[in-house]
Design an enzyme around this catalytic site. Sequence first.
Site, PDB file in Angstrom:
ATOM      1  CB  CYS A 139      33.634  10.361  21.024  1.00 21.83           C
ATOM      2  SG  CYS A 139      32.823  11.174  22.424  1.00 21.83           S
ATOM      3  CB  CYS A 199      33.262  15.627  22.293  1.00 22.19           C
ATOM      4  SG  CYS A 199      33.951  14.595  23.605  1.00 22.19           S
ATOM      5  CG  ASP A 259      24.314  19.968 -18.582  1.00 18.81           C
ATOM      6  OD1 ASP A 259      23.432  20.126 -19.441  1.00 18.81           O
ATOM      7  OD2 ASP A 259      25.331  20.677 -18.492  1.00 18.81           O
TER       8      ASP A 259
END
Length: 728
Positions: free
Chosen positions: A30, A33, A438
């Site tokens: 999870c 952790c 651009d």
Amino acid sequence: MQSDVDFSHFLKRTGSGRLQLDLAVEGISCAGCMGKIERNLSSIPDVTSARVNLTDNRLALEWKAGALDPALFVERLAELGYRAYPFQRDNAETLEAERAQSLLRRLGVAAFAAMNVMMLSIPVWFGNVSDMLPEQRDFFHWLSALIVLPAAAYCAQPFFSSAVAALRARGTNMDVPISIGILLALATSVIETIAHAEHAYFDAAIMLTAFLLAGRYLDQNMRRRTRAYAGNLAALKAETAAKFISPTEIRTVPVAAIKPGDIVLVRPGECCTVDGNVIEGRSEVDQSLITGETLPAIATPGSAVFAGTLVRSGTLRVRAAAASDGTLLAEISRLLDHALQARSRYLRLAERASRLYAPIVHITAFLTMLGWIASGATFHDSVVTAIAVLIITCPCALGLAIPAVQTVAAGALFRSGVLLNAGDAIERIAEVDRVIFDKTGTLTLPELDVANLAGIPEDVVRLAGRLALSSRHPVAAALARAAGASEPLADIEEEPGRGVRGYYEGAPIRLGHPSFCGADSRANEILCHDPEASVVAFSHGEARHVFAIRQRMRPDAVEVVTSLARLGIMVEIVSGDREPAVRRAAETLGIHTWRANVSPTDKVARVEDLTSRGYKVLMVGDGLNDAPALAAAHASMSPVTATHMSQAVADAVFLGEHLGPVLMAIIASREALRLMRQNLCLAVVYNVLAVPVAIAGLVTPLIAAAAMSCSSVLVMLNALRARRSEAL
């Protein structure tokens, strides 16, 4: 603990005097952790980066070369309660498949045991309100214990192991309250059975285990599906190549031994092992990974091919430009790794909440028990209520709320040709309300194309293409490519700065500058109508033709700009190109705001001006001159053909010839951000509603187990909706 692993084979140099190591870490489940591991390892002096990839339980470490022994990381992880070893994709996939099978087996046993215990519980429930004898009730309770105790010992092993490892490391994780809840429910049930009590909670313990295993299996399965796309890329990487060691002899060598300039042989049915150019042969190739085009392309001498390109029909000789980790395929894999390691402020919020949540759960359950005892309840009823609180408040849903969405969204974006390159890219892209493009190489394709090919006879095009093969000029290369030329003419001479000339069928033939071919008037006519184009003239005897060469617009550019406007996003062009070229592009796309002849400093100034007025700017560019503006923008994207500097700065990179991935990134990110917020709200609302109910003693441990598990499953199912952005 000393590691006897030789890590030297697994270390990579990343430049700037740094080393990188990927470790496979067992027990990560999870966001809590993830945060725990990253915080602890990042605190080691000279460690510059520690990032956990929840999708494949991989830890990417980077540190100053010569400063640390890699074994230190394994030892530190062991102290935290995690087993680690060098990450190897093949091994990782095998171990992950074994974990999935193990979870599925345990889920099957738990579900089977739960169904049997529920069947045994039914007569007990009815017997407690009728005339069932105490001996009969005890028999059913002991029979339930005989089924549940060994089943729980086997099925709950993943939670017990994780909790023990966390406690040994003097910490907690979400499996600690889970394990305590299961063990308390079992212990209480055994005590109640021995005391001939009316109620036992074997059904709650095994149902809790089954629900948790189902949620964990669904979560792992979801992450494995997304990781499969990275695995598909890895499968395209060949380990060996057929290298020419003489003009007539080939030898199979490791891809890592191929150097730029080497010539390799690629046979039909094989994937190209290097990036390079075809020097001999002709074949259909599948290069959908790079271009996004599903139809095969024709590779002829001069054509660029990439590692991972599938050669279908003919044998090719390819001169290598890059191999192994230097190929575009390797770069895409690295970008995908960044996508799967994504972090965001919402994930950081979930990590902090999960870290605080475990002790709060324990304290809440303990205070609930004391409160009930103080109010006159029996010790038995107080413990049962505390167990229900402990179970119902487990923060699984909160821990999965953000990683689940990010995993699904990253997979959806990758399938659409977008690779995330920043942890909070999804959030920032979702917020954009202004897009700056651009022009050259971004709105247009990077390769030159012949604009007036349809107006020139086919035999002239073929002949001019063959002549163009004798020139090194990029305009001539575009003509040769458009003509599909593969056989150059013989006895051709090149006049530097003017063109190439020779004889064909007894008549003089020329290709180059209009004045060199006597075609100035025709060239001027074309330039009057198309000032953006470059022109190359061709003459054969008395015949004169002029080709208009220019970058062509990306095929879906008009549709993308229109769709962005429908989303309420304003679009403009800011380019360093000439004013006529930028004006023509803006008119073609229906963009009203544009600027030409703009320097890199001016691009940054434009981004900062819009930002100061409250706009969230997405900059899309490909050149080195775009890098400062990409860095200054709220979010940024680059095509895969962009310079390395632009790719490094951009939050996301998109593949292929189409501009659609930019639109997809915005749509998918908005959907993902909405789902992240929904999941956090679901987790919070669930606890706001469930905790008071549990404290009040209105739920049994069985109902608490069902409620907690359903909240986790609901969060994961809601995260799966991130895939629908592909359909949108």
